[in-house]
Design an enzyme around this catalytic site. Structure first.
Site, PDB file in Angstrom:
ATOM      1  N   LYS A   1       0.807  -1.231   0.000  1.00 52.98           N
ATOM      2  CA  LYS A   1       0.000   0.000   0.000  1.00 52.98           C
ATOM      3  C   LYS A   1       0.835   1.274   0.000  1.00 52.98           C
ATOM      4  O   LYS A   1       0.347   2.332  -0.360  1.00 52.98           O
ATOM      5  CB  LYS A   1      -1.011   0.013   1.145  1.00 52.98           C
ATOM      6  CG  LYS A   1      -0.418   0.132   2.514  1.00 52.98           C
ATOM      7  CD  LYS A   1      -1.529   0.297   3.543  1.00 52.98           C
ATOM      8  CE  LYS A   1      -0.938   0.368   4.940  1.00 52.98           C
ATOM      9  NZ  LYS A   1      -1.903   0.516   5.973  1.00 52.98           N
TER      10      LYS A   1
ATOM     11  N   VAL B   1       8.990  -0.858   5.980  1.00 53.78           N
ATOM     12  CA  VAL B   1       9.571   0.009   7.017  1.00 53.78           C
ATOM     13  C   VAL B   1      11.096  -0.092   6.990  1.00 53.78           C
ATOM     14  O   VAL B   1      11.806   0.909   7.032  1.00 53.78           O
ATOM     15  CB  VAL B   1       9.028  -0.383   8.419  1.00 53.78           C
ATOM     16  CG1 VAL B   1       9.800   0.325   9.526  1.00 53.78           C
ATOM     17  CG2 VAL B   1       7.550  -0.058   8.517  1.00 53.78           C
TER      18      VAL B   1
ATOM     19  N   GLY C   1      11.979   5.632  25.720  1.00 52.30           N
ATOM     20  CA  GLY C   1      12.278   4.231  25.429  1.00 52.30           C
ATOM     21  C   GLY C   1      13.731   4.044  25.043  1.00 52.30           C
ATOM     22  O   GLY C   1      14.157   4.514  23.988  1.00 52.30           O
TER      23      GLY C   1
ATOM     24  N   ILE D   1      15.749   1.371  18.717  1.00 48.80           N
ATOM     25  CA  ILE D   1      15.510   2.587  17.927  1.00 48.80           C
ATOM     26  C   ILE D   1      15.977   3.803  18.720  1.00 48.80           C
ATOM     27  O   ILE D   1      16.709   4.663  18.216  1.00 48.80           O
ATOM     28  CB  ILE D   1      14.010   2.740  17.548  1.00 48.80           C
ATOM     29  CG1 ILE D   1      13.579   1.593  16.636  1.00 48.80           C
ATOM     30  CG2 ILE D   1      13.747   4.105  16.898  1.00 48.80           C
ATOM     31  CD1 ILE D   1      12.138   1.661  16.155  1.00 48.80           C
TER      32      ILE D   1
ATOM     33  N   SER E   1       9.828   5.772  21.066  1.00 49.70           N
ATOM     34  CA  SER E   1      10.343   4.485  20.558  1.00 49.70           C
ATOM     35  C   SER E   1      10.218   3.456  21.669  1.00 49.70           C
ATOM     36  O   SER E   1      11.202   3.041  22.264  1.00 49.70           O
ATOM     37  CB  SER E   1      11.797   4.650  20.118  1.00 49.70           C
ATOM     38  OG  SER E   1      12.558   5.289  21.138  1.00 49.70           O
ATOM     39  N   ILE E   2       8.953   3.086  21.924  1.00 50.55           N
ATOM     40  CA  ILE E   2       8.727   2.157  23.037  1.00 50.55           C
ATOM     41  C   ILE E   2       8.240   0.798  22.536  1.00 50.55           C
ATOM     42  O   ILE E   2       7.612   0.059  23.261  1.00 50.55           O
ATOM     43  CB  ILE E   2       7.769   2.749  24.081  1.00 50.55           C
ATOM     44  CG1 ILE E   2       6.435   3.083  23.430  1.00 50.55           C
ATOM     45  CG2 ILE E   2       8.345   3.985  24.730  1.00 50.55           C
ATOM     46  CD1 ILE E   2       5.358   3.291  24.443  1.00 50.55           C
TER      47      ILE E   2
ATOM     48  N   HIS F   1      44.668 -11.874   9.948  1.00 50.60           N
ATOM     49  CA  HIS F   1      45.330 -11.033  10.950  1.00 50.60           C
ATOM     50  C   HIS F   1      45.935  -9.805  10.280  1.00 50.60           C
ATOM     51  O   HIS F   1      46.544  -9.941   9.219  1.00 50.60           O
ATOM     52  CB  HIS F   1      46.439 -11.828  11.640  1.00 50.60           C
ATOM     53  CG  HIS F   1      47.212 -10.999  12.626  1.00 50.60           C
ATOM     54  ND1 HIS F   1      46.717 -10.687  13.870  1.00 50.60           N
ATOM     55  CD2 HIS F   1      48.417 -10.377  12.529  1.00 50.60           C
ATOM     56  CE1 HIS F   1      47.598  -9.936  14.510  1.00 50.60           C
ATOM     57  NE2 HIS F   1      48.631  -9.718  13.711  1.00 50.60           N
TER      58      HIS F   1
HETATM   59  P1  NAI Z   1      12.222  -1.910  21.931  1.00 48.16           P
HETATM   60  O1  NAI Z   1      11.240  -2.926  22.313  1.00 48.16           O
HETATM   61  O2  NAI Z   1      13.574  -2.307  21.447  1.00 48.16           O
HETATM   62  O3  NAI Z   1      12.482  -0.905  23.167  1.00 48.16           O
HETATM   63  C1  NAI Z   1      11.455  -0.187  23.777  1.00 48.16           C
HETATM   64  C2  NAI Z   1      11.917   0.316  25.132  1.00 48.16           C
HETATM   65  O4  NAI Z   1      10.953   1.237  25.613  1.00 48.16           O
HETATM   66  C3  NAI Z   1      12.052  -0.773  26.174  1.00 48.16           C
HETATM   67  O5  NAI Z   1      13.316  -0.684  26.766  1.00 48.16           O
HETATM   68  C4  NAI Z   1      10.936  -0.463  27.165  1.00 48.16           C
HETATM   69  O6  NAI Z   1      11.263  -0.796  28.494  1.00 48.16           O
HETATM   70  C5  NAI Z   1      10.770   1.034  27.000  1.00 48.16           C
HETATM   71  N1  NAI Z   1       9.465   1.568  27.369  1.00 48.16           N
HETATM   72  C6  NAI Z   1       8.245   1.051  27.082  1.00 48.16           C
HETATM   73  N2  NAI Z   1       7.286   1.856  27.547  1.00 48.16           N
HETATM   74  C7  NAI Z   1       7.882   2.931  28.114  1.00 48.16           C
HETATM   75  C8  NAI Z   1       7.430   4.116  28.757  1.00 48.16           C
HETATM   76  N3  NAI Z   1       6.120   4.377  28.893  1.00 48.16           N
HETATM   77  N4  NAI Z   1       8.346   5.006  29.221  1.00 48.16           N
HETATM   78  C9  NAI Z   1       9.669   4.747  29.087  1.00 48.16           C
HETATM   79  N5  NAI Z   1      10.152   3.646  28.479  1.00 48.16           N
HETATM   80  C10 NAI Z   1       9.282   2.746  27.997  1.00 48.16           C
HETATM   81  O7  NAI Z   1      11.472  -0.989  20.859  1.00 48.16           O
HETATM   82  P2  NAI Z   1      11.998   0.028  19.765  1.00 48.16           P
HETATM   83  O8  NAI Z   1      13.313   0.603  20.148  1.00 48.16           O
HETATM   84  O9  NAI Z   1      10.851   0.950  19.540  1.00 48.16           O
HETATM   85  O10 NAI Z   1      12.233  -0.876  18.496  1.00 48.16           O
HETATM   86  C11 NAI Z   1      11.123  -1.524  17.876  1.00 48.16           C
HETATM   87  C12 NAI Z   1      11.526  -2.722  17.081  1.00 48.16           C
HETATM   88  O11 NAI Z   1      12.366  -2.375  16.003  1.00 48.16           O
HETATM   89  C13 NAI Z   1      12.237  -3.744  17.915  1.00 48.16           C
HETATM   90  O12 NAI Z   1      11.595  -4.975  17.715  1.00 48.16           O
HETATM   91  C14 NAI Z   1      13.622  -3.768  17.363  1.00 48.16           C
HETATM   92  O13 NAI Z   1      14.163  -5.066  17.391  1.00 48.16           O
HETATM   93  C15 NAI Z   1      13.458  -3.250  15.933  1.00 48.16           C
HETATM   94  N6  NAI Z   1      14.661  -2.521  15.552  1.00 48.16           N
HETATM   95  C16 NAI Z   1      15.824  -3.179  15.356  1.00 48.16           C
HETATM   96  C17 NAI Z   1      16.969  -2.503  15.051  1.00 48.16           C
HETATM   97  C18 NAI Z   1      18.234  -3.260  14.888  1.00 48.16           C
HETATM   98  O14 NAI Z   1      18.195  -4.475  14.799  1.00 48.16           O
HETATM   99  N7  NAI Z   1      19.383  -2.606  14.862  1.00 48.16           N
HETATM  100  C19 NAI Z   1      16.993  -1.059  14.904  1.00 48.16           C
HETATM  101  C20 NAI Z   1      15.746  -0.453  15.173  1.00 48.16           C
HETATM  102  C21 NAI Z   1      14.628  -1.172  15.459  1.00 48.16           C
END
Ligand code: NAI
Length: 456
Positions: A34, A40, A183, A187, A267-268, A442
Site C-alpha cells: 500500500k 519500514v 524508550g 531505535i 520508541s517504546i 590477521h
Molecule cells: P524496543 O522494544 O527495542 O524498546 C522499547 C523500550 O521502551 C524498552 O526498553 C521499554 O522498556 C521502553 N518503554 C516502554 N514503555 C515505556 C514508557 N512508557 N516510558 C519509558 N520507556 C518505555 O522498541 P523500539 O526501540 O521501539 O524498536 C522496535 C523494534 O524495532 C524492535 O523490535 C527492534 O528489534 C526493531 N529494531 C531493530 C533494530 C536493529 O536491529 N538494529 C533497529 C531499530 C529497530
C-alpha cells in the site's frame, strides 16, 4: 478474476522476499503493497538509520581526527538536510533494486491496500483497489507499526509534529537543540547516538533499570557509558506520565520531573499490523494482536502463511527473510523449519553491539551447565590500532556438556559485521576444538573470537 498461485500482502522484507523466491520457483505470484516496496526496513527503518549513523561516524572521526595525528580538520558539523537527501537517494536506489528483482522473477506488483474478502472454491478473494484477485495461497506480511500508548499529550503532540516515531525522525531536516527519547531500546539508542553526535542535547527516558532491553548486562552498561561520554543523559527506572509541547514529564523514585525538549522521539516498541486486512473473514488466529504461526510459517488456516513482524516473534528484518524462505520452501513441498535460537542482533550505535544466543543468565535459567569467557577487545591488534576508547568486550557462552558455543555478546567496532561468524559456529554446533583450528585473517577485529576461544 485473475488466479494466482500466491498473493503476498505487504512488500517489506518478509513480503518481497517471499514473492521473489516464489516467483523464482515458478509460482504465479502477486505482491500487493500500500505504500512503498521495501517496507519500514528500507524506507523508514533499518537502512535510513544506517545512512544517518554513518554520517555521525564520519563526523565523530573528523572531530577526533587529532587523536589519529590528523590536524586541521577543525570543528566539523553535519548538514542535516544533505544527510536526509543522501538517505533518500540510498533508499531510492535500493527500492528500485528490489522492484528489479521482483520483475526479473516474474512477480506482479501492485500498489494498493489489500483486503481479504473471503474464500471461494478457487481460493481466497483479495481486493486491491478496484480489482479483485483469487489466491490459491496467501502470505500475510503486513509488518508492524510504532506503539503510541495512551500517555496524556502523546498523540496530540505527534499530530502537532513535536513527537516523532521512526518515520518522522528519519525525515527530520534540522537538528533539534534538545531531543528527549522515550524508550531506551534499539531505535531509541541508535537515534540517541546519532543526534548526540550531531549536536543535540539528548535525554533518554527508560522505564526499566537498564538500556537496550534483553542485551547482556555488562555490554548494555558499557554501551550506556559510551553514550554518556558523548553527552547522552539517561533517566532509568523512569515512567513517562505525560507529554507536553515543550517536554516530557516522568516519575522516578516517587518524584515527578520534567525534561525540556524541542523534539520528542517515541520508541517504546512496535505492534503487529493485523487490523483492517480482513483476517477475520477467513478466521486467522491472533494472539496478543499478532498472527499465530508454526515453525513452517503456516497459520491455523490452510494455505495461509504469515512472516515478518506481523507474527510478533522476533521483529527483525533478517528474521523476516529467513521466515519468508521457510514459508516458500513449505509451499513447494520442501521440508524446512524456522529456528529462532540463533538469530543475531545488532545495535548500530558507535560503538556497535553484536549478540547472538544465550547469555550466562538465560542459559542458567534453562538449567544448562555453562561457562562464560570474557575478554577485553584490546586482545585484537586492529581494534587497538583503530580506536581511542578501548572499553569493548567479547563474551562467549559455552555449553560444557556439548563443548560448543551457545552465545556471544560483543561491543566494539565491526561487531555487527562479524557476529554472524559466531552464529554459524553455534548453528552448526562446531566443537570448540574444531573452532580452534579455524584460521582468522590477521590483524582483524574478528580475531577477538579466536582469542576468546583459546581462553576457554
Ligand atoms: P524496543 O522494544 O527495542 O524498546 C522499547 C523500550 O521502551 C524498552 O526498553 C521499554 O522498556 C521502553 N518503554 C516502554 N514503555 C515505556 C514508557 N512508557 N516510558 C519509558 N520507556 C518505555 O522498541 P523500539 O526501540 O521501539 O524498536 C522496535 C523494534 O524495532 C524492535 O523490535 C527492534 O528489534 C526493531 N529494531 C531493530 C533494530 C536493529 O536491529 N538494529 C533497529 C531499530 C529497530
Amino acid at each position: 478474476m485473475d488466479i494466482f498461485d500466491l498473493v503476498v500482502i505487504g512488500g517489506g522484507p518478509a513480503g518481497y522476499l517471499t514473492a521473489e523466491r516464489a516467483g523464482h520457483a515458478g509460482l504465479k505470484t502477486l505482491v500487493i503493497e500500500k505504500r512503498e516496496f521495501g517496507g519500514v526496513c528500507l524506507n523508514e527503518g533499518c537502512v535510513p538509520s544506517k545512512t544517518f549513523l554513518n554520517s555521525a561516524k564520519v563526523l565523530d572521526y573528523a572531530n577526533h581526527a587529532e587523536s589519529y595525528g590528523v590536524n586541521g580538520v577543525g570543528k566539523a558539523t553535519v548538514d542535516q538536510k544533505f544527510v536526509v537527501e543522501r538517505k533518500n537517494g540510498v533508499v531510492k536506489m535500493l527500492v528500485s533494486g528490489i522492484k528489479g528483482q521482483l520483475k526479473r522473477n516474474k512477480v506482479t506488483m501492485k500498489v494498493a491496500e489489500a483486503f481479504i474478502e473471503g474464500k471461494s472454491a478457487d481460493g481466497y478473494i483479495v481486493k486491491a483497489g478496484e480489482e479483485k484477485f483469487v489466491a490459491k495461497r496467501l502470505m500475510i506480511a503486513t509488518g508492524s507499526t510504532a506503539v503510541v500508548p495512551p500517555i496524556p499529550g502523546l498523540r496530540e503532540n505527534l499530530e502537532a509534529g513535536v513527537v516523532m516515531t521512526n518515520r518522522e525522525v528519519l525525515a527530520l531536516e534540522e537538528i533539534p537543540e534538545t531531543l528527549v527519547v522515550i524508550g531506551g531500546g534499539v531505535i531509541g539508542l541508535e537515534m540517541a547516538s546519532y543526534f548526540s553526535s550531531v549536536g543535540s542535547k539528548v535525554t533518554v527516558v527508560e522505564m526499566l533499570n537498564k538500556i537496550a532491553g534483553p542485551t547482556e548486562a555488562e555490554v548494555s552498561s558499557i554501551l550506556q557509558k559510551s553514550l554518556e561520554r558523548k553527552g547522552v543523559e539517561f533517566k532509568l527506572g523512569a515512567k513517562v506520565t505525560a507529554v507536553e509541547k515543550d517536554g516530557v514529564i516522568f516519575e522516578k523514585d516517587g518524584k515527578v520531573e520534567k525534561v525540556p525538549a524541542v523534539k520528542i522521539l517515541c520508541s517504546i516498541g512496535r505492534r503487529a499490523v493485523t487490523q483492517g486486512i480482513g483476517l477475520e473473514n477467513i478466521g486467522v488466529n491472533l494472539e496478543r494482536g499478532a498472527i499465530v504461526t508454526d515453525d513452517t510459517m503456516r497459520t491455523n488456516v490452510a494455505n495461509v502463511y504469515a512472516a515478518g513482524d506481523v507474527n510478533g516473534k522476533i521483529m527483525l528484518a533478517h528474521t523476516a527473510y529467513r521466515e519468508a524462505e521457510v514459508a516458500v520452501n513449505n509451499m513447494l513441498g520442501k521440508k524446512d523449519i524456522m529456528r529462532y535460537n540463533v538469530i543475531p542482533s545488532v545495535i548500530y550505535t558507535n560503538p556497535e553491539v553484536g549478540s547472538v544466543g544465550e547469555t550466562l543468565e538465560s542459559a542458567k535459567q534453562k538449567g544448562l551447565d555453562v561457562r562464560e569467557v570474557s575478554i577485553p577487545m584490546t586482545y585484537s591488534g586492529r581494534y587497538v590500532a583503530e580506536n581511542t576508547t578501548l572499553d569493548g568486550i567479547c563474551k562467549l557462552i559455552v555449553n560444557k556438556a556439548t563443548n560448543t558455543l551457545i552465545g556471544a555478546h560483543i561491543i566494539g567496532s565491526y561487531a555487527g559485521e562479524f557476529i554472524v561468524s559466531v552464529s554459524a559456529m553455534i548453528d552448526l554446533e562446531v566443537d570448540i576444538e574444531n573452532i580452534k583450528k579455524l584460521v582468522f585473517p590477521h590483524p582483524t577485529v574478528c580475531e577477538i573470537v579466536r582469542e576468546a576461544i583459546f581462553q576457554i
